[in-house]
Design an enzyme around this catalytic site. Structure first.
Site, PDB file in Angstrom:
ATOM      1  N   ARG A 139      30.963  76.432  34.293  1.00 40.58           N
ATOM      2  CA  ARG A 139      31.182  77.800  33.814  1.00 40.58           C
ATOM      3  C   ARG A 139      30.174  78.167  32.742  1.00 40.58           C
ATOM      4  NH1 ARG A 139      37.154  79.020  31.847  1.00 40.58           N
ATOM      5  NH2 ARG A 139      36.505  77.629  30.147  1.00 40.58           N
TER       6      ARG A 139
ATOM      7  N   TYR B  54      61.096 100.719  49.270  1.00 40.05           N
ATOM      8  CA  TYR B  54      60.019 101.355  50.019  1.00 40.05           C
ATOM      9  C   TYR B  54      59.579 100.462  51.172  1.00 40.05           C
ATOM     10  CZ  TYR B  54      59.637 104.414  45.928  1.00 40.05           C
ATOM     11  OH  TYR B  54      59.899 105.295  44.923  1.00 40.05           O
TER      12      TYR B  54
ATOM     13  N   MET C 236      58.077  99.568  41.433  1.00 39.23           N
ATOM     14  CA  MET C 236      57.329  99.674  40.188  1.00 39.23           C
ATOM     15  C   MET C 236      58.220  99.534  38.961  1.00 39.23           C
ATOM     16  SD  MET C 236      54.609 102.579  39.035  1.00 39.23           S
ATOM     17  CE  MET C 236      53.591 102.355  37.571  1.00 39.23           C
TER      18      MET C 236
ATOM     19  N   LYS D 197      43.185  83.257  22.905  1.00 34.56           N
ATOM     20  CA  LYS D 197      42.443  84.265  23.663  1.00 34.56           C
ATOM     21  C   LYS D 197      43.400  85.247  24.337  1.00 34.56           C
ATOM     22  CE  LYS D 197      42.202  81.377  27.821  1.00 34.56           C
ATOM     23  NZ  LYS D 197      41.319  80.731  28.818  1.00 34.56           N
TER      24      LYS D 197
END
Length: 357
Positions: free
Chosen positions: A122, A256, A302, A30
């Site tokens: 589920r 940052y 990032m 998956k």
């Protein structure tokens, strides 16, 4: 210099082979095979002797069928695209009694696996009585109106938990249900319940089961911490590069929002990988590996991170975030996030992806 993910194909195949010795495996592929790449993983697993696959999305199931016309494919989520299921010979879970009665006419000719809800709550039928209801109703239909009930299954949601008795409860509930169904004379081509954790915890297949439905252990991560690292081999690396080394004085800050304030004079390596490449912020609370030595990560941005290093680290040195020496599962057990969470977070669009034989 670009950060990259490198997958070692033969190691990947060999790792899977150790779980197929004398036992049938249903490989969970998956979410693009845990982000390794569906086509790569399926072809590698076939090379390892696996002939049965499961996923949660129909479009992935169709991609598997387009790769191979002979393998068994099981869809763990329900779908109402019944003609597609028939066209591509894909079996599907039965998620509830209500679903069966609502769609019983459209389901004729479809391959189904009866699912027991169990403790995870589920999806699935609630008990053996609901399963028997479906089986009896279906048997009484004219043959050309019947669904093809070829499997029965559940999911052990607590197999990797050792602080309570939940696994024993869900295991006992499943085995009792299975025994009741089988003793009523029904037979199935596929009986599967065990995920990676249950499979190693039980030292193989449970009695009367046909397949182990394995996920994370095939991809090189241990499902729980007491297992030795030799249980499964991590077959990929995530590496980056030291762009430059910056001397920082005590009291100076970097990153940052003042991510790190130096408590002493030190050297910070600027590394070309960050959370945009899929490095979790919780992962950045730990170490990176440079030249065989671990160094603390001090800031994450990032596209970059800061690593506090000594004088031996230079511009151009390789920085390893994940490998078999600094494994995904090590950080799972330190609370960074699930094995699958760390793997699937990796950004295969920004990282260079290479597969080595």
């Amino acid at each position: 210099m670009v950060a990259r993910i490198t997958i070692y194909e033969q190691d990947f195949i060999n790792n899977a082979k150790q779980f197929t010795d004398g036992q049938e495996v249903m490989a969970v592929v998956k979410n693009d095979a845990y982000h390794f790449g569906l086509e790569f993983a399926v072809q590698s697993f076939i090379a390892a002797g696996i002939q049965t696959f499961s996923t949660t999305s129909l479009h992935e199931a169709v991609r598997i069928r387009n790769l191979n016309s002979d393998v068994n494919i099981f869809l763990m989520n329900p779908s109402t695209e019944f003609e597609t299921l028939k066209q591509y010979n894909i079996a599907m879970t039965l998620p509830s009694l209500e679903f069966y009665y609502e769609f019983k006419d459209a389901l004729s000719g479809i391959k189904l696996h009866l699912e027991l809800e169990n403790l995870l709550h589920r999806s699935g039928l609630k008990n053996a009585q609901e399963m028997q209801e479906v089986l009896k109703f279906n048997t009484n239909l004219p043959y050309d109106e019947q669904v093809k009930i070829e499997g029965i299954w559940t999911h052990f949601g607590y197999a990797d938990e050792f602080g309570g008795d939940e696994y024993e409860i869900e295991r006992a509930a499943w085995l009792s249900c299975l025994d009741e169904i089988l003793s009523s004379g029904y037979t199935f081509k596929f009986i599967h319940a065990q995920n990676s954790a249950s499979f190693v915890r039980e030292d193989g297949l449970l009695d009367q089961h046909t397949h182990a439905r394995l996920g994370i252990i095939l991809y090189g991560s241990r499902p729980y911490s007491s297992l030795p690292t030799s249980t499964t081999h991590q077959n990929f690396t995530v590496t980056a590069n030291v762009i430059q080394v910056r001397p920082i004085k005590q009291g100076e800050t970097c990153g940052y929002s003042f991510q790190y304030t130096a408590d002493k004079d030190c050297n910070l390596a600027v590394v070309d990988i960050g959370y945009g490449d899929g490095i979790l912020k919780t992962r950045a609370k730990h170490d990176a590996l440079i030249n065989g030595k671990r160094y603390p990560i001090r800031g994450l941005m990032m596209s970059h991170m800061f690593v506090e290093v000594d004088e031996s680290v230079k511009h151009g040195d390789m920085v390893t975030m994940y490998s078999n020496d600094i494994r995904i599962d090590e950080f799972t057990f330190k609370g960074v996030g699930a094995n699958s969470e760390q793997i699937s977070a990796l950004n295969h669009h920004s990282l260079i992806k290479e597969i080595k034989s």
